[in-house]
Write a protein that holds these residues in place. Structure first.
Motif, mmCIF file in Angstrom:
data_model
loop_
_atom_site.group_PDB
_atom_site.id
_atom_site.type_symbol
_atom_site.label_atom_id
_atom_site.label_comp_id
_atom_site.label_asym_id
_atom_site.label_seq_id
_atom_site.Cartn_x
_atom_site.Cartn_y
_atom_site.Cartn_z
ATOM 1 N N TYR A 107 -5.359 -5.052 -13.355
ATOM 2 C CA TYR A 107 -5.627 -3.715 -12.805
ATOM 3 C C TYR A 107 -5.311 -3.627 -11.318
ATOM 4 N N VAL A 108 -5.777 -4.594 -10.548
ATOM 5 C CA VAL A 108 -5.556 -4.561 -9.104
ATOM 6 C C VAL A 108 -4.075 -4.787 -8.779
ATOM 7 N N GLY A 109 -3.417 -5.670 -9.532
ATOM 8 C CA GLY A 109 -1.993 -5.900 -9.299
ATOM 9 C C GLY A 109 -1.172 -4.639 -9.504
ATOM 10 N N ALA A 110 -1.492 -3.879 -10.556
ATOM 11 C CA ALA A 110 -0.774 -2.630 -10.806
ATOM 12 C C ALA A 110 -1.052 -1.609 -9.711
ATOM 13 N N ALA A 111 -2.315 -1.474 -9.315
ATOM 14 C CA ALA A 111 -2.671 -0.507 -8.262
ATOM 15 C C ALA A 111 -2.011 -0.879 -6.938
ATOM 16 N N ALA A 112 -1.982 -2.166 -6.608
ATOM 17 C CA ALA A 112 -1.348 -2.615 -5.372
ATOM 18 C C ALA A 112 0.153 -2.358 -5.407
ATOM 19 N N THR A 113 0.769 -2.546 -6.562
ATOM 20 C CA THR A 113 2.204 -2.283 -6.707
ATOM 21 C C THR A 113 2.515 -0.809 -6.483
ATOM 22 N N LYS A 114 1.702 0.065 -7.054
ATOM 23 C CA LYS A 114 1.898 1.504 -6.868
ATOM 24 C C LYS A 114 1.762 1.888 -5.399
ATOM 25 N N ALA A 115 0.737 1.348 -4.740
ATOM 26 C CA ALA A 115 0.539 1.653 -3.323
ATOM 27 C C ALA A 115 1.698 1.130 -2.484
ATOM 28 N N LEU A 116 2.207 -0.048 -2.832
ATOM 29 C CA LEU A 116 3.355 -0.617 -2.120
ATOM 30 C C LEU A 116 4.577 0.282 -2.271
ATOM 31 N N PHE A 117 4.777 0.802 -3.467
ATOM 32 C CA PHE A 117 5.899 1.713 -3.704
ATOM 33 C C PHE A 117 5.778 2.946 -2.824
ATOM 34 N N ILE A 118 4.590 3.507 -2.738
ATOM 35 C CA ILE A 118 4.369 4.683 -1.898
ATOM 36 C C ILE A 118 4.630 4.346 -0.435
ATOM 37 N N GLY A 119 4.192 3.174 -0.003
ATOM 38 C CA GLY A 119 4.424 2.762 1.375
ATOM 39 C C GLY A 119 5.906 2.670 1.706
ATOM 40 N N VAL A 120 6.699 2.129 0.786
ATOM 41 C CA VAL A 120 8.148 2.025 0.997
ATOM 42 C C VAL A 120 8.786 3.409 1.037
ATOM 43 N N VAL A 121 8.331 4.306 0.165
ATOM 44 C CA VAL A 121 8.858 5.675 0.142
ATOM 45 C C VAL A 121 8.576 6.378 1.467
ATOM 46 N N ILE A 122 7.369 6.220 1.996
ATOM 47 C CA ILE A 122 7.008 6.865 3.257
ATOM 48 C C ILE A 122 7.803 6.274 4.411
ATOM 49 N N LEU A 123 8.004 4.972 4.396
ATOM 50 C CA LEU A 123 8.806 4.335 5.443
ATOM 51 C C LEU A 123 10.237 4.867 5.426
ATOM 52 N N ALA A 124 10.804 5.002 4.237
ATOM 53 C CA ALA A 124 12.167 5.529 4.120
ATOM 54 C C ALA A 124 12.222 6.991 4.562
ATOM 55 N N THR A 125 11.184 7.768 4.223
ATOM 56 C CA THR A 125 11.143 9.170 4.638
ATOM 57 C C THR A 125 11.021 9.289 6.149
ATOM 58 N N VAL B 19 6.740 12.191 -0.073
ATOM 59 C CA VAL B 19 7.843 12.683 0.755
ATOM 60 C C VAL B 19 7.457 14.001 1.421
ATOM 61 N N ILE B 20 6.870 14.910 0.644
ATOM 62 C CA ILE B 20 6.468 16.208 1.191
ATOM 63 C C ILE B 20 5.357 16.042 2.224
ATOM 64 N N SER B 21 4.326 15.236 1.880
ATOM 65 C CA SER B 21 3.206 15.070 2.805
ATOM 66 C C SER B 21 3.649 14.403 4.099
ATOM 67 N N THR B 22 4.538 13.408 4.004
ATOM 68 C CA THR B 22 5.036 12.753 5.216
ATOM 69 C C THR B 22 5.836 13.720 6.069
ATOM 70 N N SER B 23 6.659 14.538 5.432
ATOM 71 C CA SER B 23 7.439 15.529 6.172
ATOM 72 C C SER B 23 6.524 16.512 6.890
ATOM 73 N N LEU B 24 5.440 16.934 6.214
ATOM 74 C CA LEU B 24 4.500 17.862 6.842
ATOM 75 C C LEU B 24 3.787 17.226 8.029
ATOM 76 N N TYR B 25 3.443 15.963 7.900
ATOM 77 C CA TYR B 25 2.804 15.269 9.024
ATOM 78 C C TYR B 25 3.726 15.241 10.235
ATOM 79 N N PHE B 26 5.008 15.003 9.993
ATOM 80 C CA PHE B 26 5.944 14.969 11.117
ATOM 81 C C PHE B 26 6.136 16.349 11.723
ATOM 82 N N VAL B 27 6.115 17.377 10.873
ATOM 83 C CA VAL B 27 6.247 18.739 11.389
ATOM 84 C C VAL B 27 5.031 19.098 12.236
#
Length: 253
Positions: A106-124, A29-37
């Motif tokens: 291992y890959v399924g868990a890593a992909a899930t985490k990345a997907l979560f981050i992607g959704v958070v950035i989209l919402a931000t 959330v912070i990094s996305t906000s900084l990119y927009f700024v």
């Protein structure tokens, strides 16, 4: 297929993620906000629109790809490297598990985490600009394929790495520059003809172009090439992982 073992590995990896959920949520959330700024205010004041789309909205797919790719690689690489580091990978290899079951966990868990981050950035991003998704199914497909393919790459890096410094070597010195030079914050049509040709040799261009097409119907390269590129990359990573487990390279010694 031993789904019980797959689920056990998956839950173990996800538990580590949930222990640092606040950090995992606040950081993007912070990094996305900084990119927009920085990009939205500084560059956006000079570039009003790119191919009919406001500059702030135009960079949203690139921002998501940047974070998703780096998160998928880092989570997968650390997930498999840590058992190597402490020696528990021997227990994993001696268990009645196929390489596919280990990779799925291992890959399924890593992909899930990345997907979560992607959704958070989209919402931000939606808090700063009007985000329009013209092809939601294509957007989901590209996002899932990107999470999966780069989690596979991260898995390979985790096996290859001999120390913690090497875990960050490829993401920082190779992947991140490729994303920045792959049209994440600009259209390659804005470049001189010579550099447009050079940029087409950057594989990340095809991912970002296809993902941006799913939002605004804009693409620097044909959508078929984007799908072919990410599909081929996924198959290549799977082939490399299969070879690693078949030969025992970097995991049995």
């Amino acid at each position: 297929m031993n789904w019980g073992a797959v689920v056990a590995i998956y839950k173990f990896e996800m538990a580590r993620f949930f222990r640092t959920l606040t950090q995992s949520f606040v950081s993007p959330v912070i990094s996305t906000s900084l990119y927009f700024v920085v990009f939205g205010a500084a560059i956006g004041s000079r570039i009003d629109q790119v191919e009919g789309v406001s500059y702030g909205a135009f960079i949203v797919p690139g921002l998501i790809m940047l974070s998703v790719i780096t998160q998928a690689i880092s989570n997968a690489s650390f997930g498999i490297y840590f058992p190597k580091f402490i020696g528990t990978i021997n227990e994993l290899l001696s268990a009645p598990l196929s390489f596919l079951e280990i990779v799925l966990g291992y890959v399924g868990a890593a992909a899930t985490k990345a997907l979560f981050i992607g959704v958070v950035i989209l919402a931000t991003a939606a808090l700063f600009v009007d985000v329009v998704i013209q092809n939601p199914l294509a957007m989901i497909a590209f996002l899932l394929l990107t999470c999966l393919s780069f989690a596979l790459l991260g898995f390979i890096i985790g096996i290859w790495a001999s120390n913690f410094e090497q875990l960050q070597l490829v993401p920082l010195l190779v992947v991140t520059p490729l994303v920045f030079l792959g049209g994440a914050f600009y259209s390659i049509s804005m470049l001189p003809p010579f550099w447009q040709t050079v940029t087409l040799f950057n594989p990340v261009v095809y991912l970002i172009s296809g993902f941006r097409w799913s939002f605004y119907g804009l693409a620097d390269v044909p959508i078929g090439l984007s799908l072919l590129a990410i599909g081929g990359f996924t198959l290549l990573c799977l082939a490399v992982i299969w070879w690693i487990f078949k030969t025992g390279w970097r995991i049995r010694n």
